[in-house]
Design a protein around this motif. Structure first.
Motif, short mmCIF file in Angstrom:
data_model
loop_
_atom_site.label_atom_id
_atom_site.label_comp_id
_atom_site.label_asym_id
_atom_site.label_seq_id
_atom_site.Cartn_x
_atom_site.Cartn_y
_atom_site.Cartn_z
N GLY A 371 -6.80 -6.68 -20.12
CA GLY A 371 -7.16 -5.26 -20.26
C GLY A 371 -6.75 -4.40 -19.09
N ASP A 372 -5.83 -4.84 -18.25
CA ASP A 372 -5.41 -4.04 -17.09
C ASP A 372 -3.92 -4.25 -16.84
OD1 ASP A 372 -5.26 -2.46 -14.87
OD2 ASP A 372 -6.29 -3.87 -13.53
N THR A 373 -3.08 -3.49 -17.56
CA THR A 373 -1.64 -3.62 -17.37
C THR A 373 -1.16 -2.99 -16.07
OG1 THR A 373 -1.39 -1.64 -18.76
CG2 THR A 373 -1.11 -3.78 -19.83
N ARG A 374 -2.05 -2.23 -15.39
CA ARG A 374 -1.64 -1.65 -14.10
C ARG A 374 -1.34 -2.75 -13.08
NH1 ARG A 374 -6.51 2.34 -12.91
NH2 ARG A 374 -7.58 0.42 -13.50
N ALA A 375 -2.03 -3.89 -13.21
CA ALA A 375 -1.78 -4.99 -12.27
C ALA A 375 -0.36 -5.51 -12.39
CB ALA A 375 -2.79 -6.11 -12.52
N PHE A 376 0.24 -5.38 -13.57
CA PHE A 376 1.62 -5.83 -13.76
C PHE A 376 2.55 -5.12 -12.80
CE2 PHE A 376 5.72 -4.73 -15.74
CZ PHE A 376 6.27 -5.99 -15.90
N TRP A 377 2.38 -3.81 -12.63
CA TRP A 377 3.26 -3.03 -11.76
C TRP A 377 3.02 -3.37 -10.30
CZ3 TRP A 377 6.89 -1.39 -14.71
CH2 TRP A 377 6.61 -1.04 -16.03
N LEU A 378 1.77 -3.65 -9.93
CA LEU A 378 1.48 -4.03 -8.55
C LEU A 378 2.08 -5.40 -8.24
CD1 LEU A 378 -2.21 -2.80 -8.25
CD2 LEU A 378 -0.13 -1.69 -7.38
N LEU A 379 2.01 -6.34 -9.18
CA LEU A 379 2.63 -7.64 -8.98
C LEU A 379 4.15 -7.52 -8.87
CD1 LEU A 379 0.55 -9.86 -11.44
CD2 LEU A 379 0.60 -10.04 -8.94
N SER A 380 4.72 -6.63 -9.69
CA SER A 380 6.17 -6.41 -9.62
C SER A 380 6.56 -5.81 -8.27
CB SER A 380 6.60 -5.48 -10.76
OG SER A 380 6.29 -6.04 -12.02
N ALA A 381 5.74 -4.86 -7.78
CA ALA A 381 6.02 -4.26 -6.47
C ALA A 381 5.93 -5.30 -5.37
CB ALA A 381 5.03 -3.12 -6.21
N ALA A 382 4.96 -6.20 -5.46
CA ALA A 382 4.83 -7.26 -4.45
C ALA A 382 6.08 -8.15 -4.44
CB ALA A 382 3.58 -8.08 -4.72
N GLN A 383 6.63 -8.42 -5.63
CA GLN A 383 7.85 -9.22 -5.69
C GLN A 383 9.01 -8.52 -4.98
OE1 GLN A 383 8.71 -11.44 -9.52
NE2 GLN A 383 7.11 -10.05 -10.25
N CYS A 384 9.04 -7.19 -5.06
CA CYS A 384 10.11 -6.43 -4.39
C CYS A 384 10.05 -6.59 -2.88
CB CYS A 384 9.99 -4.94 -4.74
SG CYS A 384 10.32 -4.54 -6.45
N LEU A 385 8.87 -6.86 -2.35
CA LEU A 385 8.73 -7.03 -0.91
C LEU A 385 8.93 -8.48 -0.47
CD1 LEU A 385 5.60 -4.74 -0.34
CD2 LEU A 385 8.01 -4.16 -0.01
N LEU A 386 8.52 -9.43 -1.33
CA LEU A 386 8.56 -10.84 -0.93
C LEU A 386 9.90 -11.51 -1.23
CD1 LEU A 386 4.99 -11.93 -2.11
CD2 LEU A 386 5.75 -11.39 0.22
N LEU A 387 10.44 -11.27 -2.43
CA LEU A 387 11.67 -11.98 -2.82
C LEU A 387 12.88 -11.61 -1.95
CD1 LEU A 387 11.34 -11.99 -6.71
CD2 LEU A 387 10.83 -13.82 -5.09
N PRO A 388 13.04 -10.32 -1.55
CA PRO A 388 14.19 -10.01 -0.67
C PRO A 388 14.14 -10.74 0.67
CG PRO A 388 13.39 -8.02 -1.71
CD PRO A 388 12.39 -9.09 -2.03
N LEU A 389 12.96 -11.17 1.10
CA LEU A 389 12.90 -11.94 2.35
C LEU A 389 13.71 -13.23 2.22
CD1 LEU A 389 9.14 -11.53 3.35
CD2 LEU A 389 11.15 -10.36 4.31
N LEU A 390 13.69 -13.82 1.01
CA LEU A 390 14.51 -15.00 0.79
C LEU A 390 15.99 -14.66 0.89
CD1 LEU A 390 12.56 -16.56 -2.23
CD2 LEU A 390 12.40 -17.16 0.20
N LEU A 391 16.36 -13.46 0.41
CA LEU A 391 17.76 -13.06 0.51
C LEU A 391 18.18 -12.87 1.96
CD1 LEU A 391 18.27 -10.45 -2.36
CD2 LEU A 391 19.14 -12.78 -2.21
N LEU A 392 17.30 -12.29 2.77
CA LEU A 392 17.64 -12.08 4.18
C LEU A 392 17.78 -13.43 4.90
CD1 LEU A 392 15.41 -8.99 5.02
CD2 LEU A 392 17.84 -9.07 4.46
#
Length: 412
Positions: A371-392
């Motif tokens: 019942g809370d699809t807003r969490a989907f966008w927050l999880l997606s935003a967190a991936q934008c910060l964490l996954l690029p660290l692997l690229l660096l």
């Protein structure tokens, strides 16, 4: 005829901007508008057409569209390889013939519905073959300093066609699909005929008989490939699932307004910012791009109409940096031909978009169940910060003999 990118009797064009453009390049930029214009008069409505007009079940429609999207993106690697074998102009011609046949098939499917699936896949095959050769032809013979401007102009034309096509075709998709398919087919016939008159690029010769064939991924620029896949993976969280989220909180008309804003930003901002993006070192460009994605996805979680507009704008600005810089960096790092490089980058885009549909769909479904699809966008935003660290981290290990720079440029 002089090589593409030079003017008759005037020597090489200046090292800034687009002006002046010769006839072939003007036609190619016009085609970069007309082709998505015609395609997006049909393709965005295929789910409605297949389900309501041809009576396919929604489950079947979903599978068909997933396969079509994967072919359209990932098939670009085959398009780049074909251009290496037969040349850029011939590849574009083959691609347009295939795509035109696909639209003819959609017209015939009004009488025999089973044709629709094959016709749709055929149009996607044509798109996969066309784009790498189109981009490579556009920048052939153009100095490196001017390449971002040419690529940005092509992207702007592409997005303009994508924005206008649905507006023109929307009222006719269900009421008069036959006439719509006839009009789109006629447009592609004209564009194909124009491509037949383009000059071959200088040095465009097939490989010598017996020459060893390189694999499709040989010489791939690993970091730009991975960064492109990740950028598309995160962007398609927005592309795939914003409609469900936005329509629930506003309306379908407002969702269309958000998309129009995103298209407009690409059309206006990317050509203006192309020089700055070229000069930006690669590491900071990745940071800026992924930070824009993270900020935009987090803002979407607010769920208000202003937040939907602001989030869409931030995501688009981040992708303007990422998509262009990844292509430029791949061109700099890889020893392969331009068409093959663009094909490899399209493969990365397809893999990212496909992963987004699979993994993102599970995350969004979990949000709906709780019942809370807003969490989907927050999880997606967190991936934008964490996954690029692997690229660096990967960036520090990316030096490889097969990926030495082939052109001088601003060092990352």
């Amino acid at each position: 005829m002089p090589p593409v990118g030079e003017r008759p009797g005037r020597g090489p064009a200046p090292r800034t901007g687009l002006s002046p453009l010769d006839g072939p390049l003007r036609f190619l930029l016009l085609s970069s508008f007309l082709i998505p214009l015609g395609s997006f008069m049909v393709l965005p409505f295929m789910s409605v057409f297949l389900h309501e007009r041809l009576g396919m079940g929604l489950g079947t429609v979903g599978v068909v569209l997933a396969v079509a999207s994967l072919v359209q993106f990932s098939g670009g690697v085959a398009g780049g390889a074909l251009a290496d074998r037969i040349g850029l102009r011939r590849t574009m011609l083959c691609a347009l013939i295939v795509r035109t046949a696909g639209f003819v098939g959609l017209l015939l499917a009004l009488r025999w519905p089973p044709l629709a699936v094959g016709a749709l896949i055929l149009t996607c095959c044509g798109a996969a073959l066309y784009l790498p050769a189109n981009k490579a032809y556009l920048i052939h013979g153009v100095e490196e300093e001017r390449r971002p401007a040419y690529l940005s102009a092509g992207n702007a034309a592409l997005n303009a066609g994508m924005a206008v096509g649905p507006l023109i075709a929307g009222p006719f998709v269900l009421s008069s699909p036959g006439w719509l398919f006839v009009a789109v087919t006629a447009l592609f016939v004209v564009v194909t005929a124009g491509h037949a008159r383009l000059p071959s690029t200088s040095g465009e010769q097939p490989p010598a008989p017996g020459a060893p064939r390189q694999s499709l991924l040989e010489g791939v620029a690993l970091l730009p490939f991975a960064a492109n896949a990740l950028a598309f993976y995160l962007y398609f969280h927005f592309q795939h699932f914003l409609a469900l989220y936005a329509v629930e909180r506003s309306s379908s008309a407002f969702y269309s307004l958000v998309l129009l804003l995103c298209f407009t930003l690409v059309i206006v901002v990317q050509p203006l910012a192309s020089g700055l993006i070229r000069r930006m070192p690669y590491g900071p460009a990745l940071v800026v791009g992924f930070a824009g994605l993270a900020a935009g996805l987090a803002v979407l979680a607010i769920g208000t109409r202003p937040a939907l507009l602001a989030g869409g704008a931030l995501i688009t600005l981040g992708d303007i940096v990422l998509f262009l810089k990844n292509d430029l960096e791949a061109l700099r790092r890889s020893p392969r031909s331009d068409a093959v490089i663009f094909g490899q980058q399209r493969l990365a885009a397809g893999l990212g978009a496909c992963a987004s549909g699979v993994l993102g769909g599970q995350l969004y479904s979990l949000g709906e169940r709780t019942g809370d699809t807003r969490a989907f966008w927050l999880l997606s935003a967190a991936q934008c910060l964490l996954l690029p660290l692997l690229l660096l981290m990967l960036r520090r290990r990316a030096a490889h003999p097969a990926q030495q720079p082939r052109r001088s440029t601003v060092a990352p």
